[in-house]
Design a protein around this motif. Structure first.
Motif, PDB file in Angstrom:
ATOM      1  N   TRP A 107     -21.397  -3.269 -17.430  1.00 31.31           N
ATOM      2  CA  TRP A 107     -21.337  -4.697 -18.013  1.00 31.31           C
ATOM      3  C   TRP A 107     -21.045  -5.743 -17.082  1.00 31.31           C
ATOM      4  O   TRP A 107     -21.573  -6.802 -17.068  1.00 31.31           O
ATOM      5  CB  TRP A 107     -20.416  -4.755 -19.210  1.00 31.31           C
ATOM      6  N   LEU A 108     -20.115  -5.572 -16.064  1.00 34.74           N
ATOM      7  CA  LEU A 108     -19.696  -6.418 -15.124  1.00 34.74           C
ATOM      8  C   LEU A 108     -20.859  -6.916 -14.243  1.00 34.74           C
ATOM      9  O   LEU A 108     -20.856  -8.057 -13.804  1.00 34.74           O
ATOM     10  CB  LEU A 108     -18.681  -5.854 -13.917  1.00 34.74           C
ATOM     11  N   ARG A 109     -22.110  -6.174 -14.078  1.00 32.49           N
ATOM     12  CA  ARG A 109     -22.774  -6.456 -13.353  1.00 32.49           C
ATOM     13  C   ARG A 109     -24.015  -7.278 -14.037  1.00 32.49           C
ATOM     14  O   ARG A 109     -24.835  -7.836 -13.740  1.00 32.49           O
ATOM     15  CB  ARG A 109     -23.692  -5.212 -12.836  1.00 32.49           C
ATOM     16  N   SER A 157      -0.596   2.799 -13.203  1.00 32.43           N
ATOM     17  CA  SER A 157      -0.798   3.837 -14.183  1.00 32.43           C
ATOM     18  C   SER A 157      -1.886   4.631 -14.048  1.00 32.43           C
ATOM     19  O   SER A 157      -2.112   5.756 -14.004  1.00 32.43           O
ATOM     20  CB  SER A 157      -0.788   3.116 -15.694  1.00 32.43           C
ATOM     21  N   VAL A 158      -3.017   3.945 -13.401  1.00 34.95           N
ATOM     22  CA  VAL A 158      -4.210   4.509 -13.161  1.00 34.95           C
ATOM     23  C   VAL A 158      -4.098   5.758 -12.115  1.00 34.95           C
ATOM     24  O   VAL A 158      -4.455   6.800 -12.405  1.00 34.95           O
ATOM     25  CB  VAL A 158      -5.363   3.578 -12.652  1.00 34.95           C
ATOM     26  N   PRO A 159      -3.548   5.312 -10.794  1.00 39.47           N
ATOM     27  CA  PRO A 159      -3.561   6.541  -9.799  1.00 39.47           C
ATOM     28  C   PRO A 159      -2.841   7.485 -10.283  1.00 39.47           C
ATOM     29  O   PRO A 159      -2.927   8.932 -10.216  1.00 39.47           O
ATOM     30  CB  PRO A 159      -3.100   6.003  -8.613  1.00 39.47           C
ATOM     31  N   PHE A 160      -1.640   7.144 -11.067  1.00 43.93           N
ATOM     32  CA  PHE A 160      -0.495   8.391 -11.558  1.00 43.93           C
ATOM     33  C   PHE A 160      -1.152   8.982 -12.526  1.00 43.93           C
ATOM     34  O   PHE A 160      -0.786  10.279 -12.870  1.00 43.93           O
ATOM     35  CB  PHE A 160       0.881   7.770 -11.704  1.00 43.93           C
ATOM     36  N   PHE A 174      -0.671   4.996  -0.441  1.00 41.19           N
ATOM     37  CA  PHE A 174      -1.059   3.646   0.274  1.00 41.19           C
ATOM     38  C   PHE A 174      -1.410   2.888  -0.852  1.00 41.19           C
ATOM     39  O   PHE A 174      -0.694   1.561  -0.862  1.00 41.19           O
ATOM     40  CB  PHE A 174      -2.313   3.794   0.855  1.00 41.19           C
ATOM     41  N   TYR A 175      -2.044   3.145  -1.888  1.00 42.45           N
ATOM     42  CA  TYR A 175      -2.284   2.143  -3.290  1.00 42.45           C
ATOM     43  C   TYR A 175      -1.020   1.805  -3.770  1.00 42.45           C
ATOM     44  O   TYR A 175      -0.830   0.520  -4.176  1.00 42.45           O
ATOM     45  CB  TYR A 175      -3.230   3.088  -4.379  1.00 42.45           C
ATOM     46  N   ALA A 176      -0.024   2.749  -3.944  1.00 41.44           N
ATOM     47  CA  ALA A 176       1.122   2.476  -4.545  1.00 41.44           C
ATOM     48  C   ALA A 176       2.007   1.502  -3.730  1.00 41.44           C
ATOM     49  O   ALA A 176       2.684   0.654  -4.200  1.00 41.44           O
ATOM     50  CB  ALA A 176       1.964   3.942  -4.863  1.00 41.44           C
TER      51      ALA A 176
HETATM   52  C1  HEM Z   1      -4.881   1.384  -8.658  1.00 44.12           C
HETATM   53  C2  HEM Z   1      -5.398   0.099  -8.751  1.00 44.12           C
HETATM   54  C3  HEM Z   1      -6.796  -0.310  -8.681  1.00 44.12           C
HETATM   55  C4  HEM Z   1      -7.699   0.472  -9.422  1.00 44.12           C
HETATM   56  C5  HEM Z   1      -8.062   1.805  -9.803  1.00 44.12           C
HETATM   57  C6  HEM Z   1      -9.001  -0.375  -8.911  1.00 44.12           C
HETATM   58  C7  HEM Z   1     -10.243   0.065  -9.182  1.00 44.12           C
HETATM   59  C8  HEM Z   1     -11.481  -0.767  -8.616  1.00 44.12           C
HETATM   60  C9  HEM Z   1     -12.862  -0.517  -9.084  1.00 44.12           C
HETATM   61  C10 HEM Z   1     -13.141   0.586  -9.794  1.00 44.12           C
HETATM   62  C11 HEM Z   1     -13.418  -1.264  -8.269  1.00 44.12           C
HETATM   63  C12 HEM Z   1     -14.898  -1.320  -8.379  1.00 44.12           C
HETATM   64  C13 HEM Z   1     -15.705  -1.896  -9.601  1.00 44.12           C
HETATM   65  C14 HEM Z   1     -17.004  -1.804  -9.774  1.00 44.12           C
HETATM   66  O1  HEM Z   1     -17.747  -1.850  -8.943  1.00 44.12           O
HETATM   67  O2  HEM Z   1     -17.503  -1.884 -10.914  1.00 44.12           O
HETATM   68  C15 HEM Z   1     -12.606  -2.333  -7.813  1.00 44.12           C
HETATM   69  C16 HEM Z   1     -13.099  -3.571  -7.060  1.00 44.12           C
HETATM   70  C17 HEM Z   1     -12.364  -4.435  -6.594  1.00 44.12           C
HETATM   71  N1  HEM Z   1     -11.013  -4.502  -6.591  1.00 44.12           N
HETATM   72 FE1  HEM Z   1      -9.813  -3.279  -7.435  1.00 44.12          FE
HETATM   73  N2  HEM Z   1      -8.553  -1.544  -8.234  1.00 44.12           N
HETATM   74  C18 HEM Z   1      -7.126  -1.397  -8.202  1.00 44.12           C
HETATM   75  C19 HEM Z   1      -6.240  -2.465  -7.578  1.00 44.12           C
HETATM   76  C20 HEM Z   1      -6.844  -3.705  -7.061  1.00 44.12           C
HETATM   77  C21 HEM Z   1      -5.726  -4.470  -6.440  1.00 44.12           C
HETATM   78  C22 HEM Z   1      -4.441  -4.493  -6.412  1.00 44.12           C
HETATM   79  C23 HEM Z   1      -6.681  -5.557  -5.977  1.00 44.12           C
HETATM   80  C24 HEM Z   1      -6.412  -7.035  -5.410  1.00 44.12           C
HETATM   81  C25 HEM Z   1      -5.325  -7.064  -4.508  1.00 44.12           C
HETATM   82  C26 HEM Z   1      -8.062  -5.108  -6.306  1.00 44.12           C
HETATM   83  C27 HEM Z   1      -9.109  -6.090  -5.863  1.00 44.12           C
HETATM   84  C28 HEM Z   1     -10.411  -5.626  -6.209  1.00 44.12           C
HETATM   85  C29 HEM Z   1     -11.636  -6.286  -5.585  1.00 44.12           C
HETATM   86  C30 HEM Z   1     -11.558  -7.589  -4.925  1.00 44.12           C
HETATM   87  C31 HEM Z   1     -12.823  -5.572  -5.928  1.00 44.12           C
HETATM   88  C32 HEM Z   1     -14.253  -5.996  -5.566  1.00 44.12           C
HETATM   89  C33 HEM Z   1     -14.765  -6.807  -6.841  1.00 44.12           C
HETATM   90  C34 HEM Z   1     -16.431  -6.862  -6.549  1.00 44.12           C
HETATM   91  O3  HEM Z   1     -17.159  -6.071  -6.680  1.00 44.12           O
HETATM   92  O4  HEM Z   1     -16.788  -8.162  -6.340  1.00 44.12           O
HETATM   93  N3  HEM Z   1      -8.258  -3.752  -6.891  1.00 44.12           N
HETATM   94  N4  HEM Z   1     -11.307  -1.941  -8.109  1.00 44.12           N
END
Ligand code: HEM
Length: 226
Positions: A51-53, A215-218, A164-166
């Motif tokens: 949907w995001l796309r 909550s997700v990574p854990f 690292f994520y945490a």
């Molecule tokens: C455990 C925590 C997180 C998880 C599980 C997670 C998961 C994801 C996933 C699955 C995507 C790819 C989405 C897609 O392509 O449909 C994504 C993209 C992204 N995430 Fe996270 N994320 C987390 C934390 C964060 C945090 C803390 C930040 C910012 C500081 C962040 C910033 C971004 C950005 C900028 C993208 C790229 C979006 C784009 O495609 O333009 N994420 N994340």
């Protein structure tokens, strides 16, 4: 004498910090809520990613919304870092001699850690994009299989990735708590009662974000999601 360089006022820079910071917090909240959809299962989560796309269709072609968002986020990050750097340099110039005895100013701990927190967050974002967007560093790395990519990412054997994520998420929490509080001040809130409310709001908003993200990574690490 050299002609005086036109300089942006500190108030304008603080407003820029606050506005770009709020844009980033808004993204963080939306992204966290999106991530929590993982608890509804693989189909729901992958459908959400699809949907995001397609946001904005048929007015916008596929992925255009995502690219507009990426442009907006990049401008916000660059503006935020630029304003922070100029303001920090000015603050240092205003007080070139170090305090012999640094007074314990409340909040100065957070202010000092803002810079390092910011650097950690920036490094995390670069890693995170290579991990889950371009999939270069992801052990599963399948386009469209977002659920499987996240589960593979936080597998128990890859505990160091979760760590690292945490760490990055906790750094974001501290950064946000101080940042939100400063933004409330910049945008006009200065009375003692309001200040107490601003402090509490900044703390609660940061805590919700930290818990939501962690909550997700854990959940994957403990087998709740997998
Ligand atoms: C455990 C925590 C997180 C998880 C599980 C997670 C998961 C994801 C996933 C699955 C995507 C790819 C989405 C897609 O392509 O449909 C994504 C993209 C992204 N995430 Fe996270 N994320 C987390 C934390 C964060 C945090 C803390 C930040 C910012 C500081 C962040 C910033 C971004 C950005 C900028 C993208 C790229 C979006 C784009 O495609 O333009 N994420 N994340």
């Amino acid at each position: 004498m050299a002609p005086a360089k036109k300089r942006t006022s500190s108030v304008a820079l603080k407003i820029l910090m606050a506005v770009t910071g709020i844009m980033l917090v808004l993204f963080l909240y939306l992204h966290m809520i999106g991530n929590l959809k993982i608890f509804f299962g693989e189909t729901t989560f992958d459908h959400y990613a699809h949907w995001l796309r397609t946001i904005g269709e048929p007015l916008l072609p596929e992925q255009w919304y995502l690219w507009i968002q990426r442009g907006g986020l990049t401008i916000a990050i660059v503006g935020h870092i630029w304003a922070a750097t100029v303001l920090a340099r000015r603050a240092r110039r205003a007080r070139p001699v170090k305090y012999a005895h640094r007074p314990k100013v409340q909040g100065s701990y957070a202010a000092r850690t803002m810079r390092w927190g910011g650097v950690i967050i920036l490094l995390f974002v670069i890693y995170h994009i290579l991990d889950l967007t371009t999939l270069t560093l992801n052990p599963n790395g399948q386009q469209g299989k977002v659920y499987a990519n996240v589960v593979a990412d936080f597998a128990p054997a890859r505990w160091y990735v979760t760590l690292f994520y945490a760490l990055a998420i906790v750094a974001i929490g501290f950064h946000l708590r101080h940042g939100l509080w400063s933004a409330f001040r910049t945008l006009g809130q200065q009375k003692p009662r309001g200040e107490r409310i601003a402090r509490a709001t900044a703390l609660v908003l940061s805590l919700i974000l930290v818990v939501g993200y962690l909550s997700v990574p854990f959940a994957v690490l403990t087998g709740l999601v997998g």
